[in-house]
Design a protein around this motif. Structure first.
Motif, PDB file in Angstrom:
ATOM      1  N   VAL A  19       5.108  24.547 -22.047  1.00 58.52           N
ATOM      2  CA  VAL A  19       6.291  23.733 -22.703  1.00 58.52           C
ATOM      3  C   VAL A  19       7.325  23.410 -21.668  1.00 58.52           C
ATOM      4  N   ILE A  20       7.661  23.930 -20.539  1.00 56.25           N
ATOM      5  CA  ILE A  20       8.382  23.799 -19.653  1.00 56.25           C
ATOM      6  C   ILE A  20       7.923  22.364 -19.023  1.00 56.25           C
ATOM      7  N   VAL A  21       6.794  22.305 -18.631  1.00 61.46           N
ATOM      8  CA  VAL A  21       6.365  21.031 -17.875  1.00 61.46           C
ATOM      9  C   VAL A  21       6.669  19.878 -18.953  1.00 61.46           C
ATOM     10  N   LEU A  22       6.044  20.050 -20.208  1.00 65.87           N
ATOM     11  CA  LEU A  22       5.975  18.852 -21.247  1.00 65.87           C
ATOM     12  C   LEU A  22       7.669  18.769 -21.761  1.00 65.87           C
ATOM     13  N   ALA A  24      10.186  18.843 -19.377  1.00 68.63           N
ATOM     14  CA  ALA A  24      10.496  18.222 -18.469  1.00 68.63           C
ATOM     15  C   ALA A  24      10.294  16.833 -18.325  1.00 68.63           C
ATOM     16  N   ILE A  25       9.075  16.393 -18.949  1.00 70.90           N
ATOM     17  CA  ILE A  25       8.514  14.970 -18.873  1.00 70.90           C
ATOM     18  C   ILE A  25       9.224  14.310 -20.032  1.00 70.90           C
ATOM     19  N   LYS A  26       9.456  14.958 -21.376  1.00 68.15           N
ATOM     20  CA  LYS A  26       9.902  14.168 -22.417  1.00 68.15           C
ATOM     21  C   LYS A  26      11.636  14.334 -22.439  1.00 68.15           C
ATOM     22  N   TYR A  27      11.869  14.951 -21.223  1.00 75.15           N
ATOM     23  CA  TYR A  27      13.793  15.157 -21.421  1.00 75.15           C
ATOM     24  C   TYR A  27      14.459  13.841 -21.587  1.00 75.15           C
ATOM     25  N   LYS A  35      17.888  18.150 -26.710  1.00 74.73           N
ATOM     26  CA  LYS A  35      17.907  18.812 -25.297  1.00 74.73           C
ATOM     27  C   LYS A  35      18.168  20.155 -25.312  1.00 74.73           C
ATOM     28  N   GLN A  36      18.972  20.636 -26.450  1.00 78.72           N
ATOM     29  CA  GLN A  36      19.302  22.101 -26.366  1.00 78.72           C
ATOM     30  C   GLN A  36      18.024  22.935 -26.494  1.00 78.72           C
ATOM     31  N   TYR A  37      16.942  22.394 -26.972  1.00 78.85           N
ATOM     32  CA  TYR A  37      15.634  23.162 -27.229  1.00 78.85           C
ATOM     33  C   TYR A  37      15.015  23.456 -25.823  1.00 78.85           C
ATOM     34  N   PHE A  38      15.224  22.366 -24.879  1.00 81.50           N
ATOM     35  CA  PHE A  38      14.560  22.206 -23.707  1.00 81.50           C
ATOM     36  C   PHE A  38      15.591  23.582 -22.724  1.00 81.50           C
ATOM     37  N   TYR A  39      16.862  23.380 -23.160  1.00 79.31           N
ATOM     38  CA  TYR A  39      17.721  24.388 -22.348  1.00 79.31           C
ATOM     39  C   TYR A  39      17.444  25.877 -22.668  1.00 79.31           C
ATOM     40  N   CYS A  40      17.277  26.055 -23.962  1.00 76.46           N
ATOM     41  CA  CYS A  40      16.730  27.570 -24.510  1.00 76.46           C
ATOM     42  C   CYS A  40      15.558  27.886 -23.788  1.00 76.46           C
ATOM     43  N   ILE A  41      14.384  26.736 -23.716  1.00 74.69           N
ATOM     44  CA  ILE A  41      13.205  27.497 -23.124  1.00 74.69           C
ATOM     45  C   ILE A  41      13.178  27.532 -21.923  1.00 74.69           C
ATOM     46  N   ALA A  42      14.132  26.795 -21.030  1.00 73.87           N
ATOM     47  CA  ALA A  42      14.326  26.877 -19.616  1.00 73.87           C
ATOM     48  C   ALA A  42      14.843  28.246 -19.311  1.00 73.87           C
ATOM     49  N   PHE A  43      15.880  28.496 -20.100  1.00 75.72           N
ATOM     50  CA  PHE A  43      16.333  29.970 -19.958  1.00 75.72           C
ATOM     51  C   PHE A  43      15.660  31.041 -19.921  1.00 75.72           C
ATOM     52  N   LEU A  44      14.724  31.167 -21.072  1.00 77.23           N
ATOM     53  CA  LEU A  44      13.684  31.958 -21.367  1.00 77.23           C
ATOM     54  C   LEU A  44      12.590  31.748 -20.171  1.00 77.23           C
ATOM     55  N   PHE A  45      12.232  30.731 -19.858  1.00 75.11           N
ATOM     56  CA  PHE A  45      11.132  30.896 -18.675  1.00 75.11           C
ATOM     57  C   PHE A  45      11.963  31.608 -17.592  1.00 75.11           C
ATOM     58  N   ILE A 199       4.864  22.697 -28.050  1.00 80.14           N
ATOM     59  CA  ILE A 199       4.181  21.870 -27.172  1.00 80.14           C
ATOM     60  C   ILE A 199       3.674  20.774 -27.906  1.00 80.14           C
ATOM     61  N   TYR A 200       3.381  20.811 -29.459  1.00 81.49           N
ATOM     62  CA  TYR A 200       2.680  20.110 -30.293  1.00 81.49           C
ATOM     63  C   TYR A 200       3.856  18.879 -30.482  1.00 81.49           C
ATOM     64  N   THR A 201       5.093  19.231 -30.736  1.00 83.92           N
ATOM     65  CA  THR A 201       6.372  18.700 -30.821  1.00 83.92           C
ATOM     66  C   THR A 201       6.671  17.644 -29.777  1.00 83.92           C
ATOM     67  N   PHE A 202       6.590  18.166 -28.385  1.00 82.80           N
ATOM     68  CA  PHE A 202       6.736  17.598 -27.326  1.00 82.80           C
ATOM     69  C   PHE A 202       5.666  16.220 -27.081  1.00 82.80           C
ATOM     70  N   ILE A 203       4.471  16.764 -27.380  1.00 87.43           N
ATOM     71  CA  ILE A 203       3.337  15.896 -27.176  1.00 87.43           C
ATOM     72  C   ILE A 203       3.634  14.579 -28.304  1.00 87.43           C
ATOM     73  N   ARG A 204       4.049  14.907 -29.341  1.00 90.00           N
ATOM     74  CA  ARG A 204       4.141  13.858 -30.164  1.00 90.00           C
ATOM     75  C   ARG A 204       5.475  12.787 -30.228  1.00 90.00           C
ATOM     76  N   LEU A 205       6.347  13.393 -29.328  1.00 88.40           N
ATOM     77  CA  LEU A 205       7.714  12.756 -29.073  1.00 88.40           C
ATOM     78  C   LEU A 205       7.299  11.233 -28.724  1.00 88.40           C
ATOM     79  N   LYS A 206       8.015  10.386 -29.274  1.00 88.74           N
ATOM     80  CA  LYS A 206       8.157   8.929 -28.697  1.00 88.74           C
ATOM     81  C   LYS A 206       9.470   8.471 -28.706  1.00 88.74           C
ATOM     82  N   LYS A 207       9.903   7.577 -28.029  1.00 93.71           N
ATOM     83  CA  LYS A 207      11.082   6.872 -27.997  1.00 93.71           C
ATOM     84  C   LYS A 207      11.586   6.534 -29.197  1.00 93.71           C
TER      85      LYS A 207
END
Length: 207
Positions: A19-22, A24-27, A35-45, A199-207
């Motif tokens: 999740v962290i890697v994906l 960061a790639i999709k940030y 972006k708050q989702y990424f901050y939450c998961i980064a804190f947990l990591f 992971i599923y959501t980040f993989i499917r994200l597009k601009k």
């Protein structure tokens, strides 16, 4: 049951890293609220990394002092996420920050409350309510693209079951080792589902 618990736990570590890697790639293609989702998961990591580094590298076996910090950080980040998505006033964001900081001051300064699990349950209930209201709004407003709908659903169910597990854990005085591993294996399975939804959501994200 102990082996099953450890297997699921290490699976979670792998999923969390993914999740962290994906994330960061999709940030760059995430909007301000997402972006708050990424901050939450980064804190947990970060918390999970400390729980691994402190005992195994620094030989610090007792990491319980991290628990209040984890509760406060999780509460602030997740309530902040849903407050923004619900469009509430920034006053609520400030209130969340005050509650989180106030809890850490009371716990680290005065060891109050003695049982941090009480605060954890209250925190989870607030997160459940906010995520539930968010889900209702997202389901009703079908005209808006809700790219994190499955993640919000997973958060709602994860924290709902977590509250139930905490209550059961403290109601049963003589909890056997097997029952303990069963309860926390269920909690870890729900964590896996949440990480998979991210992971599923980040993989499917597009601009």
């Amino acid at each position: 049951m102990a082996d099953l618990y450890k297997t699921i736990l290490f699976l979670n570590y792998g999923l969390l890293l993914g999740v962290i890697v994906l994330g960061a790639i999709k940030y760059r293609i995430l909007n301000h609220k997402e972006k708050q989702y990424f901050y939450c998961i980064a804190f947990l990591f970060f918390i999970e990394l400390l729980n691994l580094v402190l005992p195994y590298i620094l030989r610090l076996n007792d990491t319980s002092f991290l628990y209040p910090f984890y509760i406060a950080g999780e509460f602030f980040l997740l309530t902040g996420l849903f407050i923004r998505k619900l469009g509430f006033s920034n006053l609520f964001l400030k209130l969340g920050a005050v509650l989180a900081v106030g809890f850490m001051i009371l716990k680290y300064g005065f060891n109050y409350p003695a049982n941090s699990d009480i605060v954890k349950v209250v925190s989870n209930i607030i997160i459940i309510c906010l995520s539930g209201f968010t889900l209702i709004g997202e389901i009703k407003n079908t005209s808006v693209q809700n790219r994190f709908l499955w993640v919000d659903t997973s958060i709602f169910f994860y924290y709902s079951v977590s509250v139930f597990i905490f209550i059961i854990q403290h109601q049963i005085v003589n909890l056997s080792e097997n029952n303990y591993y069963i309860l926390f294996s269920v909690n870890n399975i729900l964590s896996s589902i949440l990480y998979c939804s991210l992971i599923y959501t980040f993989i499917r994200l597009k601009k």
